[in-house]
Motif scaffolding. Sequence first.
Motif, PDB file in Angstrom:
ATOM      1  N   ILE A  45      10.890  -1.095  19.608  1.00 38.06           N
ATOM      2  CA  ILE A  45      11.696   0.053  19.188  1.00 38.06           C
ATOM      3  C   ILE A  45      11.534   0.303  17.695  1.00 38.06           C
ATOM      4  N   SER A  46      11.538  -0.769  16.911  1.00 40.99           N
ATOM      5  CA  SER A  46      11.365  -0.629  15.464  1.00 40.99           C
ATOM      6  C   SER A  46      10.027   0.014  15.136  1.00 40.99           C
ATOM      7  N   SER A  47       8.986  -0.413  15.835  1.00 37.84           N
ATOM      8  CA  SER A  47       7.658   0.144  15.586  1.00 37.84           C
ATOM      9  C   SER A  47       7.612   1.625  15.931  1.00 37.84           C
ATOM     10  N   ALA A  54       7.472   7.794  -3.513  1.00 38.40           N
ATOM     11  CA  ALA A  54       6.787   6.510  -3.343  1.00 38.40           C
ATOM     12  C   ALA A  54       7.741   5.456  -2.779  1.00 38.40           C
ATOM     13  N   GLY A  55       8.984   5.461  -3.255  1.00 43.15           N
ATOM     14  CA  GLY A  55       9.961   4.506  -2.731  1.00 43.15           C
ATOM     15  C   GLY A  55      10.240   4.721  -1.254  1.00 43.15           C
ATOM     16  N   VAL A  56      10.395   5.973  -0.830  1.00 44.36           N
ATOM     17  CA  VAL A  56      10.606   6.273   0.581  1.00 44.36           C
ATOM     18  C   VAL A  56       9.393   5.833   1.407  1.00 44.36           C
ATOM     19  N   THR A  57       8.195   6.031   0.865  1.00 45.30           N
ATOM     20  CA  THR A  57       6.978   5.656   1.582  1.00 45.30           C
ATOM     21  C   THR A  57       6.900   4.144   1.774  1.00 45.30           C
ATOM     22  N   VAL A  58       7.272   3.386   0.742  1.00 44.17           N
ATOM     23  CA  VAL A  58       7.299   1.923   0.880  1.00 44.17           C
ATOM     24  C   VAL A  58       8.229   1.518   2.018  1.00 44.17           C
ATOM     25  N   LEU A  59       9.439   2.062   2.029  1.00 38.09           N
ATOM     26  CA  LEU A  59      10.440   1.652   3.010  1.00 38.09           C
ATOM     27  C   LEU A  59      10.043   2.025   4.435  1.00 38.09           C
ATOM     28  N   THR A  60       9.496   3.227   4.625  1.00 37.45           N
ATOM     29  CA  THR A  60       9.126   3.643   5.974  1.00 37.45           C
ATOM     30  C   THR A  60       7.827   2.997   6.451  1.00 37.45           C
ATOM     31  N   SER A  61       7.108   2.303   5.538  1.00 35.59           N
ATOM     32  CA  SER A  61       5.905   1.567   5.936  1.00 35.59           C
ATOM     33  C   SER A  61       6.220   0.153   6.413  1.00 35.59           C
ATOM     34  N   LEU A  62       7.389  -0.354   6.089  1.00 34.56           N
ATOM     35  CA  LEU A  62       7.706  -1.753   6.381  1.00 34.56           C
ATOM     36  C   LEU A  62       7.700  -2.103   7.875  1.00 34.56           C
ATOM     37  N   PRO A  63       8.103  -1.202   8.799  1.00 37.78           N
ATOM     38  CA  PRO A  63       8.093  -1.594  10.213  1.00 37.78           C
ATOM     39  C   PRO A  63       6.714  -1.938  10.771  1.00 37.78           C
ATOM     40  N   VAL A  64       5.641  -1.572  10.083  1.00 36.27           N
ATOM     41  CA  VAL A  64       4.318  -1.973  10.566  1.00 36.27           C
ATOM     42  C   VAL A  64       3.782  -3.192   9.822  1.00 36.27           C
ATOM     43  N   PHE A  65       4.152  -3.350   8.554  1.00 30.41           N
ATOM     44  CA  PHE A  65       3.597  -4.448   7.775  1.00 30.41           C
ATOM     45  C   PHE A  65       4.397  -5.741   7.903  1.00 30.41           C
ATOM     46  N   GLU A  78      15.837  16.444   1.850  1.00 29.99           N
ATOM     47  CA  GLU A  78      16.626  15.229   1.637  1.00 29.99           C
ATOM     48  C   GLU A  78      17.264  14.760   2.925  1.00 29.99           C
ATOM     49  N   ARG A  79      17.771  15.689   3.735  1.00 32.31           N
ATOM     50  CA  ARG A  79      18.345  15.302   5.025  1.00 32.31           C
ATOM     51  C   ARG A  79      17.264  14.741   5.943  1.00 32.31           C
ATOM     52  N   THR A  80      16.072  15.325   5.888  1.00 33.19           N
ATOM     53  CA  THR A  80      14.963  14.813   6.694  1.00 33.19           C
ATOM     54  C   THR A  80      14.638  13.378   6.316  1.00 33.19           C
ATOM     55  N   LEU A  81      14.544  13.108   5.024  1.00 27.32           N
ATOM     56  CA  LEU A  81      14.237  11.757   4.566  1.00 27.32           C
ATOM     57  C   LEU A  81      15.383  10.803   4.875  1.00 27.32           C
ATOM     58  N   ALA A  82      16.620  11.293   4.812  1.00 22.49           N
ATOM     59  CA  ALA A  82      17.765  10.443   5.138  1.00 22.49           C
ATOM     60  C   ALA A  82      17.713  10.005   6.601  1.00 22.49           C
ATOM     61  N   VAL A  83      17.407  10.936   7.495  1.00 25.57           N
ATOM     62  CA  VAL A  83      17.299  10.589   8.916  1.00 25.57           C
ATOM     63  C   VAL A  83      16.171   9.579   9.132  1.00 25.57           C
ATOM     64  N   ALA A  84      15.050   9.783   8.440  1.00 22.06           N
ATOM     65  CA  ALA A  84      13.923   8.866   8.578  1.00 22.06           C
ATOM     66  C   ALA A  84      14.289   7.461   8.121  1.00 22.06           C
ATOM     67  N   LEU A  85      14.963   7.356   6.971  1.00 20.58           N
ATOM     68  CA  LEU A  85      15.370   6.044   6.480  1.00 20.58           C
ATOM     69  C   LEU A  85      16.421   5.413   7.391  1.00 20.58           C
ATOM     70  N   GLY A  86      17.326   6.228   7.930  1.00 21.83           N
ATOM     71  CA  GLY A  86      18.316   5.705   8.866  1.00 21.83           C
ATOM     72  C   GLY A  86      17.672   5.163  10.126  1.00 21.83           C
ATOM     73  N   ALA A  87      16.671   5.890  10.651  1.00 17.78           N
ATOM     74  CA  ALA A  87      15.962   5.416  11.846  1.00 17.78           C
ATOM     75  C   ALA A  87      15.201   4.130  11.551  1.00 17.78           C
ATOM     76  N   THR A  88      14.580   4.056  10.364  1.00 19.01           N
ATOM     77  CA  THR A  88      13.866   2.835   9.973  1.00 19.01           C
ATOM     78  C   THR A  88      14.824   1.667   9.871  1.00 19.01           C
ATOM     79  N   CYS A  89      15.984   1.897   9.275  1.00 17.48           N
ATOM     80  CA  CYS A  89      17.010   0.857   9.152  1.00 17.48           C
ATOM     81  C   CYS A  89      17.447   0.361  10.527  1.00 17.48           C
TER      82      CYS A  89
END
Length: 396
Positions: free
Chosen positions: A113-115, A27-38, A86-97
């Motif tokens: 680009i962020s979107s 759920a925490g990962v989902t919140v963070l990766t949703s932020l670029p649209v909201f 875990e590596r997949t989620l790490a890459v996703a969070l890094g890209a979001t960051c």
Amino acid sequence: MSTLVRPPRSGPVRAGASGLPTALGVAGVTVLTSLPVFLPGAANGLICAELGWSATRTGAVLAVYWLASLTGAFVSRRSASPVGVERTLAVALGATCAGLLGAAGAPATGLWISSALGGLAYGYTQPHTNALLMRRCAPGLRAFAFGLKQAAVPTATLLASAAMPLLAGPVGWRGVFAATAVPCGLGAVLLVRHAAAEGRQPAAAAGAGAPLKADARLIALSCAGFFGALVGNGLGGFLVLALTTRGASLQLAGAVATAGAALNIAVRLGVGWLVGRLPRLAWPVLVGLFATGAVGAVLLTRPGPVPTLLGALLAYGGGWGWAGLLHYVVGLPHPGREQRATAVSQMGVSLGAAAGPVLCGVLFGLLPDAVWWALAAASAAGSACVLVAAAARRAP
């Protein structure tokens, strides 16, 4: 966060393990990766004022997120389930960051680009985390875990909507984007460090490499996701605008939308809890949620504060409360291939999320009430799709 999303070393859930920490981490990962649209939606007025953009251009930025999410889900469908998650989620969070920092530093190009990066990360990781919940959570908790994960999406909406007016004054909207990039970066680092400490990766679940046939049931549920996301994102994009056009104050319209989003969170959690205890209710509840959304959208066509408030609550609670349960019933009959199955349903959701604001924008310019009739029809169509899927499930 890394310990929260650690996959099991084998397919079955360990005896006595509920999997709740995994569900909370997802759920925490989902919140963070949703932020670029909201975040851009919440900062729409500030962005347009600084950059001289129109609301149409900002809407296009949001559409890019969901189209990139569609691409991510499509790519995820072709990957193995979920080895090295875990590596997949790490890459996703890094890209979001990286995307959020780019939007803060050079918004004219960085917002696009962020979107794109955020949407790709969100769409790609959703099927991975769906499979992780199925593998890691105890059977009685799985439906609730899916509800918790999907409740993270409206939670991200509320966080973005609350952070912007509170923080944009002191630090500016760019500062809010930069600040939200920090937990994404920290989460990525923690996940990478934990994956390195674990050493070897867990073996893929049995059957993960087997092909997945997109049968009538899966296609019908994906279509339901399309119609449901069309409703949810159309509602989120145009409810406040429609209420203020009718004469409501911005504060009142915002309060109605906030109440609807809060109810949506409660519905997603409550439905998951209920189905976890009474699994036979999954299909009738799913049909009922879509039907409730249709009733709410019809009520929004009626004048007066009572129909408007009741319609908004029903439309939000039912018309957008189906998400966790939908992905749960998609993944359940595909052990070992939950990722590939829910990638298909996520593609339908992402396409509907991109189409909803565009369709509502066109209709609102012609006749505002046409928006709600269109969303009512979409909710009814989603309910019909679930019925078709239920019939296909029972067919020999």
